[in-house]
Scaffold this active site. Structure first.
Site, PDB file in Angstrom:
ATOM      1  N   CYS A   2       0.820  -1.212   0.000  1.00 15.62           N
ATOM      2  CA  CYS A   2       0.000   0.000   0.000  1.00 15.62           C
ATOM      3  C   CYS A   2       0.855   1.263   0.000  1.00 15.62           C
ATOM      4  CB  CYS A   2      -0.876   0.026   1.241  1.00 15.62           C
ATOM      5  SG  CYS A   2      -1.761  -1.492   1.528  1.00 15.62           S
ATOM      6  N   ARG A  27       4.467   0.210  -6.244  1.00 12.22           N
ATOM      7  CA  ARG A  27       4.478  -0.680  -5.083  1.00 12.22           C
ATOM      8  C   ARG A  27       3.450  -1.795  -5.215  1.00 12.22           C
ATOM      9  NH1 ARG A  27       6.627   1.985  -0.328  1.00 12.22           N
ATOM     10  NH2 ARG A  27       4.944   1.266   1.008  1.00 12.22           N
ATOM     11  N   TRP A  71      -3.320  -2.566  -1.278  1.00 10.35           N
ATOM     12  CA  TRP A  71      -3.002  -3.930  -1.718  1.00 10.35           C
ATOM     13  C   TRP A  71      -3.682  -4.823  -0.683  1.00 10.35           C
ATOM     14  CZ3 TRP A  71       0.206  -8.144  -0.092  1.00 10.35           C
ATOM     15  CH2 TRP A  71       0.579  -9.017  -1.113  1.00 10.35           C
ATOM     16  N   ASN A  97      -1.414   1.986   6.481  1.00  9.29           N
ATOM     17  CA  ASN A  97      -0.616   0.832   6.037  1.00  9.29           C
ATOM     18  C   ASN A  97      -0.276   0.015   7.271  1.00  9.29           C
ATOM     19  OD1 ASN A  97      -0.603   1.787   3.466  1.00  9.29           O
ATOM     20  ND2 ASN A  97       1.586   2.267   3.384  1.00  9.29           N
ATOM     21  N   GLY A  98      -0.312  -1.295   7.146  1.00  7.88           N
ATOM     22  CA  GLY A  98       0.032  -2.153   8.287  1.00  7.88           C
ATOM     23  C   GLY A  98      -1.110  -3.102   8.585  1.00  7.88           C
ATOM     24  N   GLU A 467      17.042 -17.866  -9.007  1.00 11.48           N
ATOM     25  CA  GLU A 467      16.700 -16.481  -9.303  1.00 11.48           C
ATOM     26  C   GLU A 467      16.135 -16.352 -10.728  1.00 11.48           C
ATOM     27  OE1 GLU A 467      16.118 -13.973  -7.731  1.00 11.48           O
ATOM     28  OE2 GLU A 467      16.343 -12.294  -9.109  1.00 11.48           O
ATOM     29  N   LYS A 471      12.458 -14.862 -11.518  1.00 12.39           N
ATOM     30  CA  LYS A 471      12.223 -13.720 -12.419  1.00 12.39           C
ATOM     31  C   LYS A 471      11.203 -14.106 -13.481  1.00 12.39           C
ATOM     32  CE  LYS A 471      13.365 -11.120 -10.648  1.00 12.39           C
ATOM     33  NZ  LYS A 471      14.137 -10.883  -9.462  1.00 12.39           N
ATOM     34  N   GLU A 474       7.533 -14.651 -12.027  1.00 12.25           N
ATOM     35  CA  GLU A 474       6.805 -13.506 -11.472  1.00 12.25           C
ATOM     36  C   GLU A 474       6.366 -12.509 -12.527  1.00 12.25           C
ATOM     37  OE1 GLU A 474       8.897 -10.941  -8.677  1.00 12.25           O
ATOM     38  OE2 GLU A 474      10.787 -11.366  -9.663  1.00 12.25           O
ATOM     39  N   HIS A 490      16.151 -36.728  -9.446  1.00 14.90           N
ATOM     40  CA  HIS A 490      15.543 -37.292  -8.232  1.00 14.90           C
ATOM     41  C   HIS A 490      14.061 -36.921  -8.135  1.00 14.90           C
ATOM     42  CE1 HIS A 490      19.448 -38.621  -6.875  1.00 14.90           C
ATOM     43  NE2 HIS A 490      19.924 -37.421  -7.132  1.00 14.90           N
ATOM     44  N   LYS A 589       5.946  -4.215  -4.302  1.00 21.99           N
ATOM     45  CA  LYS A 589       7.388  -3.958  -4.274  1.00 21.99           C
ATOM     46  C   LYS A 589       7.985  -4.225  -2.898  1.00 21.99           C
ATOM     47  CE  LYS A 589      11.372  -2.839  -5.836  1.00 21.99           C
ATOM     48  NZ  LYS A 589      12.037  -3.922  -6.559  1.00 21.99           N
TER      49      LYS A 589
END
Ligand code: F6R
Length: 594
Positions: A2, A27, A71, A97-98, A467, A471, A474, A490, A589
């Protein structure tokens, strides 16, 4: 996560609030809204982008107001759940926010006292609590309300008829932008950079009263001084600079990021983390904690530090840290976080401090919550990273880890001298990867038709495989898995076949022969294979369907060039699939909730 905006001054608040909200879109959010105060409070909010809200919002007159990009965490994305939230009278509006942990209990209590709620959010209890405690002073009512609340918050409150904004923070960032006959509030700096570069960072427990001409900050009923900081980067630096997406711009900034980090740290006389002194104090091992991409940087760091410094390094996902029966005696903890606000990482730091661990933080955001609670902070020199997908911050984190490890290396001086030379050449080698965009684009076009992809690596490039997969998934929404190449047989081998391409990172180190064997096994299962290999590697062309070449570097630095190539591969693949690259669905973000 947010975003918050607030304005009080001589100008009409509405357009300023909306432009500040536009700056925090990166964000991630699903709904947004504003409240403007004059004689009453006027609210407009919905599950729309800021641009759409700008078009549909009626013109509200008023020179004070608040805004929010939400968000969803507590309550689904919807018009009623969007912020700002109001009290019963409609005179008090709040953005937050929170997370409020005890909101259900408080809500029941407020309902029994006659308050009506319209949303499913935790935030809505805040204006109702303020209403309950209001007795002529808005700031006193906010203070009383916050005493009831358990959890984290950054809030801005506006009340009809009051020419002030009341702000407060606990475990969620909030800043005040200082202007001339006007002041701004925001969750983060880019929100207000169009208007001012003078910023005050609130600290946990601060409650502030902000008017057009004054800022007063108190904690525990005593006025406190908070230093004003000048922001040294500008709006342009936080903008796309001619690139189609922030992500592409940030990928291309990496040669500069490496140079800036080298200039910053190779000239520093005093080590930030004095490992020699720590050894004298009995520190025998290191623990690195992080999430997501920063966790992958930490895994690369383990290889670098163990090879050069020869101390055992443990790496853990910050959100899992609480669940281990940790053995932390004689351990130096390092946390890595781009934003410095990741809730899981902050929680881990607090726990580390509780058990008496010394914590060094590597972060990109000056004065972030992490830097406030860690014992020491090392800043990465990546500059503002706007795109949700982390790219240049990963490279900057690796640079700091190289610098730390080389500073205390047990390697001989010849090896170190050659590494230093190599480091100096790294920006131009990364530039060569970027200049190799055409072949990466071709591979991306090919990859974009598939729905499942494996990335494999060995040794120091195993975390790079993780990584690369992160990338790709997402931003392109292709299901991607990163694997240690030896693990593929395996279990995951069951999924190999014509419809499952594999990207293999083929490094010129002690993993090379084993990787070629793995590639042969994969080809025998008919999976299309793209190799990421050294420029001089001819053998790989016989085995792979396509080869993306990267310049030859010391094996210890290969994660840098390989990660950059995989960032570009993910970028072009997502572009080919028409995905919203900078703002992937469901992602934010900085992840400020657990
Ligand atoms: C992936 C990404 C995330 C972050 C993670 C940790 O591209 O950006 O996985 O790396 O949320 O964030 P920080 O580093 O801010 O703690």
């Amino acid at each position: 996560m947010c975003g918050i905006a607030g304005y009080i001054g001589d100008k009409q608040a509405q357009s300023i609030l909306l432009s500040c909200l536009k700056r925090v879109e990166y964000r991630g959010y699903d709904s947004c809204g504003i409240a403007v105060s004059s004689s009453g409070i006027k609210v407009c909010k919905d599950i729309v982008r800021v641009e759409a809200l700008t078009k549909v919002a009626p013109q509200f007159n008023g020179t004070a107001g608040i805004g929010h990009t939400r968000w969803a965490t507590c309550g689904k994305p919807s018009q009623v759940n969007a912020h700002p939230h109001l009290d019963c009278t409609g005179n008090i509006a709040v953005v937050h926010n929170g997370i409020i942990n005890n909101f259900q209990r408080l809500k029941q209590q407020l309902i029994s006292e006659g308050h009506n709620f319209v949303s499913e959010t935790d935030t809505e209890i805040i204006p109702h609590l303020i209403e309950k405690y209001y007795d002529g002073s808005l700031e006193k009512a906010v203070e009383a309300a916050l005493l009831d609340i358990e959890g984290s918050y950054a809030i801005v409150v506006v009340m009809a008829g009051e020419s002030k904004l009341v702000v407060a923070r606990k475990d969620s960032p909030l800043i005040i932008g200082v202007g001339d006959r006007e002041n701004f509030i925001a969750s983060n700096v880019p929100a207000i950079l169009d208007y001012t570069d003078r910023v005050i960072y609130l600290e946990d427990g601060d409650i502030g009263v902000v008017t057009r001409d004054s800022i007063r900050i108190e904690r525990e009923n005593t006025e406190v001084d908070r230093e004003e900081h000048k922001i040294l980067w500008n709006v342009e630096e936080a903008q796309k600079g001619g690139y189609e997406h922030f992500m592409l711009k940030e990928i291309h900034e990496q040669p500069k990021v490496i140079r800036d980090t080298l200039v910053e740290y190779t000239q520093t006389a005093e080590p930030v983390v004095d490992l020699e002194r720590l050894r004298d104090e009995g520190i025998e091992s290191m623990l690195i904690l992080a999430c997501g991409t920063s966790y992958h940087a930490a895994l690369v760091g383990k290889y670098i530090i163990e090879e050069l410094v020869r101390v055992p390094v443990r790496v853990e996902i910050a959100s899992e840290f609480s669940y281990y029966g940790q053995t932390l005696a004689r351990t130096l903890a390092i946390v890595i976080t781009q934003s410095g606000e990741t809730a899981d990482t902050l929680k881990a730091i607090k726990r580390l401090r509780e058990v008496g661990c010394r914590v060094a933080a590597i972060t990109n955001v000056v004065d972030s919550s992490t830097s406030r609670i860690a014992d020491q902070t090392i800043y990465t020199k990546a500059g503002p990273e706007i795109s949700v997908a982390a790219t240049k911050s990963f490279t900057a984190q690796l640079m700091v880890l190289y610098w730390l490890a080389m500073g205390y290396s047990k390697a001989d001086s010849r090896r170190l001298a050659s590494m230093l030379l190599e480091l100096r050449q790294l920006p131009s080698k990364v530039q060569r990867v970027l200049d190799n965009g055409d072949i990466i684009l071709q591979c991306a076009r090919y990859l974009s038709k598939y729905e499942n992809v494996f990335f494999i690596g060995r040794g120091i490039n195993y975390p790079v495989a993780l990584e690369g997969a992160l990338k790709l998934k997402e931003i392109s929404y292709i299901h991607a898995e990163g694997y240690a190449a030896g693990e593929l047989k395996h279990g995951p081998f069951a999924l190999l076949g014509e419809k499952t391409p594999v990207i293999a990172i083929v490094a010129q180190d002690n993993t090379y022969e084993a990787m070629l064997t793995n590639i042969k096994e994969i080809k025998a299962r008919k999976s299309p294979l793209i190799a990421l290999a050294d420029e001089g590697d001819e053998a790989i062309r016989e085995l792979a369907d396509s080869v993306i070449t990267v310049p030859r570097v010391d094996a210890l630095f290969s994660p840098v060039v390989n990660a950059v190539a995989l960032q570009l591969l993910a970028y072009y693949t997502a572009k080919e699939r028409g995905c919203p690259i900078d703002f992937p669905r469901n992602l934010a973000k900085s992840v400020t909730v657990e």
